[in-house]
Write an enzyme that holds these catalytic residues in place. Structure first.
Site, mmCIF file in Angstrom:
data_model
loop_
_atom_site.group_PDB
_atom_site.id
_atom_site.type_symbol
_atom_site.label_atom_id
_atom_site.label_comp_id
_atom_site.label_asym_id
_atom_site.label_seq_id
_atom_site.Cartn_x
_atom_site.Cartn_y
_atom_site.Cartn_z
ATOM 1 N N SER A 22 0.744 -1.295 -0.134
ATOM 2 C CA SER A 22 -0.032 -0.051 -0.040
ATOM 3 C C SER A 22 0.924 1.169 -0.043
ATOM 4 O O SER A 22 1.615 1.494 0.950
ATOM 5 C CB SER A 22 -0.885 0.172 1.350
ATOM 6 O OG SER A 22 -1.717 -0.935 1.417
ATOM 7 N N HIS A 52 -3.496 -0.415 -4.720
ATOM 8 C CA HIS A 52 -2.882 -1.754 -5.097
ATOM 9 C C HIS A 52 -2.915 -1.866 -6.565
ATOM 10 O O HIS A 52 -4.111 -2.383 -6.989
ATOM 11 C CB HIS A 52 -3.311 -2.755 -4.397
ATOM 12 C CG HIS A 52 -2.965 -3.044 -3.061
ATOM 13 N ND1 HIS A 52 -1.697 -3.749 -2.536
ATOM 14 C CD2 HIS A 52 -3.573 -2.571 -1.953
ATOM 15 C CE1 HIS A 52 -1.706 -3.591 -1.387
ATOM 16 N NE2 HIS A 52 -2.823 -2.973 -0.749
ATOM 17 N N HIS A 74 -4.824 -10.268 -1.681
ATOM 18 C CA HIS A 74 -4.775 -10.523 -0.167
ATOM 19 C C HIS A 74 -5.797 -11.821 0.160
ATOM 20 O O HIS A 74 -6.831 -11.864 -0.486
ATOM 21 C CB HIS A 74 -5.156 -9.312 0.660
ATOM 22 C CG HIS A 74 -4.225 -8.091 0.363
ATOM 23 N ND1 HIS A 74 -4.601 -7.383 -0.741
ATOM 24 C CD2 HIS A 74 -3.255 -7.780 1.156
ATOM 25 C CE1 HIS A 74 -3.648 -6.411 -0.541
ATOM 26 N NE2 HIS A 74 -2.933 -6.684 0.436
ATOM 27 N N TYR A 76 -7.764 -11.461 2.438
ATOM 28 C CA TYR A 76 -9.089 -10.974 3.007
ATOM 29 C C TYR A 76 -10.049 -10.606 2.005
ATOM 30 O O TYR A 76 -11.173 -10.244 1.947
ATOM 31 C CB TYR A 76 -8.794 -9.858 3.667
ATOM 32 C CG TYR A 76 -8.162 -8.721 3.067
ATOM 33 C CD1 TYR A 76 -8.600 -7.799 2.307
ATOM 34 C CD2 TYR A 76 -6.669 -8.451 3.382
ATOM 35 C CE1 TYR A 76 -8.108 -6.674 1.873
ATOM 36 C CE2 TYR A 76 -6.204 -7.134 3.073
ATOM 37 C CZ TYR A 76 -6.723 -6.554 2.230
ATOM 38 O OH TYR A 76 -6.176 -5.326 1.587
ATOM 39 N N GLU A 77 -9.330 -10.482 0.488
ATOM 40 C CA GLU A 77 -10.144 -10.359 -0.601
ATOM 41 C C GLU A 77 -10.949 -11.523 -1.067
ATOM 42 O O GLU A 77 -11.851 -11.387 -1.820
ATOM 43 C CB GLU A 77 -9.475 -9.885 -1.739
ATOM 44 C CG GLU A 77 -8.692 -8.625 -1.397
ATOM 45 C CD GLU A 77 -7.805 -8.137 -2.694
ATOM 46 O OE1 GLU A 77 -8.156 -7.688 -3.710
ATOM 47 O OE2 GLU A 77 -6.694 -8.326 -2.387
ATOM 48 N N ALA A 104 2.366 -2.301 4.554
ATOM 49 C CA ALA A 104 2.181 -1.331 5.657
ATOM 50 C C ALA A 104 1.533 -1.991 6.563
ATOM 51 O O ALA A 104 0.912 -3.153 6.432
ATOM 52 C CB ALA A 104 0.831 -0.501 4.955
ATOM 53 N N MET A 196 -1.824 -7.605 7.158
ATOM 54 C CA MET A 196 -2.546 -8.416 6.667
ATOM 55 C C MET A 196 -1.927 -9.132 5.159
ATOM 56 O O MET A 196 -2.965 -9.512 4.147
ATOM 57 C CB MET A 196 -4.054 -8.173 5.947
ATOM 58 C CG MET A 196 -4.719 -7.069 7.319
ATOM 59 S SD MET A 196 -6.284 -6.469 6.793
ATOM 60 C CE MET A 196 -6.337 -5.509 8.178
ATOM 61 N N SER A 197 -0.551 -9.114 5.063
ATOM 62 C CA SER A 197 -0.094 -9.799 3.920
ATOM 63 C C SER A 197 1.139 -10.337 4.131
ATOM 64 O O SER A 197 1.551 -10.672 5.271
ATOM 65 C CB SER A 197 0.051 -8.363 2.696
ATOM 66 O OG SER A 197 1.041 -7.572 3.350
ATOM 67 N N ASN A 220 0.713 3.423 11.270
ATOM 68 C CA ASN A 220 -0.307 3.668 12.439
ATOM 69 C C ASN A 220 -0.045 2.868 13.721
ATOM 70 O O ASN A 220 0.435 1.829 13.804
ATOM 71 C CB ASN A 220 -1.773 3.435 11.866
ATOM 72 C CG ASN A 220 -1.956 1.988 11.728
ATOM 73 O OD1 ASN A 220 -1.582 1.475 10.389
ATOM 74 N ND2 ASN A 220 -2.406 1.205 12.512
ATOM 75 N N HIS A 232 -7.984 3.307 6.197
ATOM 76 C CA HIS A 232 -7.160 2.814 5.313
ATOM 77 C C HIS A 232 -6.558 4.044 4.534
ATOM 78 O O HIS A 232 -5.319 4.052 3.837
ATOM 79 C CB HIS A 232 -7.892 2.152 4.370
ATOM 80 C CG HIS A 232 -7.274 1.501 2.988
ATOM 81 N ND1 HIS A 232 -6.233 0.679 3.120
ATOM 82 C CD2 HIS A 232 -7.375 1.591 1.537
ATOM 83 C CE1 HIS A 232 -5.717 0.207 1.856
ATOM 84 N NE2 HIS A 232 -6.273 1.078 0.931
HETATM 85 N N1 HPA Z 1 -3.396 -3.625 11.242
HETATM 86 C C1 HPA Z 1 -3.477 -4.541 10.228
HETATM 87 N N2 HPA Z 1 -2.965 -4.267 9.097
HETATM 88 C C2 HPA Z 1 -2.539 -2.933 8.811
HETATM 89 C C3 HPA Z 1 -2.647 -1.958 9.991
HETATM 90 C C4 HPA Z 1 -3.172 -2.510 11.153
HETATM 91 O O1 HPA Z 1 -3.244 -1.608 12.190
HETATM 92 N N3 HPA Z 1 -2.131 -0.886 9.489
HETATM 93 C C5 HPA Z 1 -1.711 -1.197 8.035
HETATM 94 N N4 HPA Z 1 -2.074 -2.493 7.664
#
Ligand code: HPA
Length: 257
Positions: A22, A52, A74, A76-77, A104, A196-197, A220, A232
């Protein structure tokens, strides 16, 4: 979908590839482009998540070809783990032996500030999935992220005066962000960042005998570590503004690999 590899890509001569997460899609800007191939034309799945893109770009970096994978898909998709890693398998088929993964991630370690980079020393696969379901079985995972590559990247980062943390990445299935209780759990499990990747791709790379390194842009605070809610858009914009320092490290380090 049937995979087909155009000759121009198969014979591009690159042995190192970078997968951009990302907000990092801009890495290829400013480098000399040799060719570009959309995933959809190669029989690879393409993401619909904003930030992406879905293409391979071959660039020249200090006189050597480098393959850039802009975007990934991903779990999750809704993709299977085998689909999530299909680009890694194709990269191996065309001769890639060193794989640099970026993502990220949220920081779960209070000392690692958002906006900084963490190189992965190891991971926790908490996705409940693996690309190796069905084989190969019992692949060693003692050193998924190459010690040799980590030493090179640390040397370059310290020469450039850039903070490069090192730590454990916890991979969650997503697509929802974590709860504060989950972030506290991850801290107790020994995680330093959460995302998540990356982990399915790193497991596949290990199984194929590729040398891998991975970097998390800490975009973050993990949920509950700050009063702010997670978004996001913020992840993507912090990723974009932090991209420059990793790009500098990669530009100097890649020719040393
Ligand atoms: N959690 C999960 N995936 C992420 C986060 C998070 O805080 N930040 C960026 N991708």
């Amino acid at each position: 979908m049937k995979k087909s590899i155009p000759r121009e890509l198969a014979e591009c001569g690159a042995t190192t590839a970078i997968v951009l997460g990302s907000g990092l899609g801009e890495f290829a800007a400013g480098l000399e482009h040799i060719g570009s191939h959309e995933y959809s034309g190669l029989g690879l799945p393409a993401s619909k998540v904003p930030g992406h893109a879905g293409r391979f770009v071959v660039v020249r970096l200090v006189d050597r070809p480098l393959l850039i994978a802009q975007g990934r898909v991903h779990l999750y998709e809704g993709w299977e783990a085998s689909e999530v890693v299909s680009a890694v398998v194709m990269m191996h088929e065309i001769g890639i032996r060193t794989l640099i993964l970026t993502n990220a991630a949220g920081t779960v370690k209070p000392e690692f500030m958002p906006g900084s980079w963490m190189m992965l020393s190891d991971h926790l696969n908490l996705t409940g999935q693996t690309p190796l379901r069905g084989g190969p079985h019992f692949v060693d995972m003692s050193e998924v992220y190459s010690r040799r590559l980590r030493q090179i990247f640390h040397r370059v980062a310290s020469r450039q005066g850039t903070i490069l943390h090192e730590g454990v990445y916890a991979a969650m299935h997503g697509p929802q962000y974590e709860t504060p209780a989950e972030v506290r759990m991850l801290q107790r499990l020994g995680a330093d960042a959460v995302g998540m990747s990356t982990v399915p791709e790193a497991i596949q790379a290990r199984a194929l005998g590729m040398e891998a390194a991975a970097f998390s842009c800490l975009t973050n605070w993990g949920a509950g570590l700050s009063p702010d809610l997670l978004s996001h858009d913020e992840v993507t914009s912090v990723g974009k503004s932090a991209a420059g320092s990793l790009i500098e490290i990669l530009r100097e380090a890649l020719p040393l690999i």
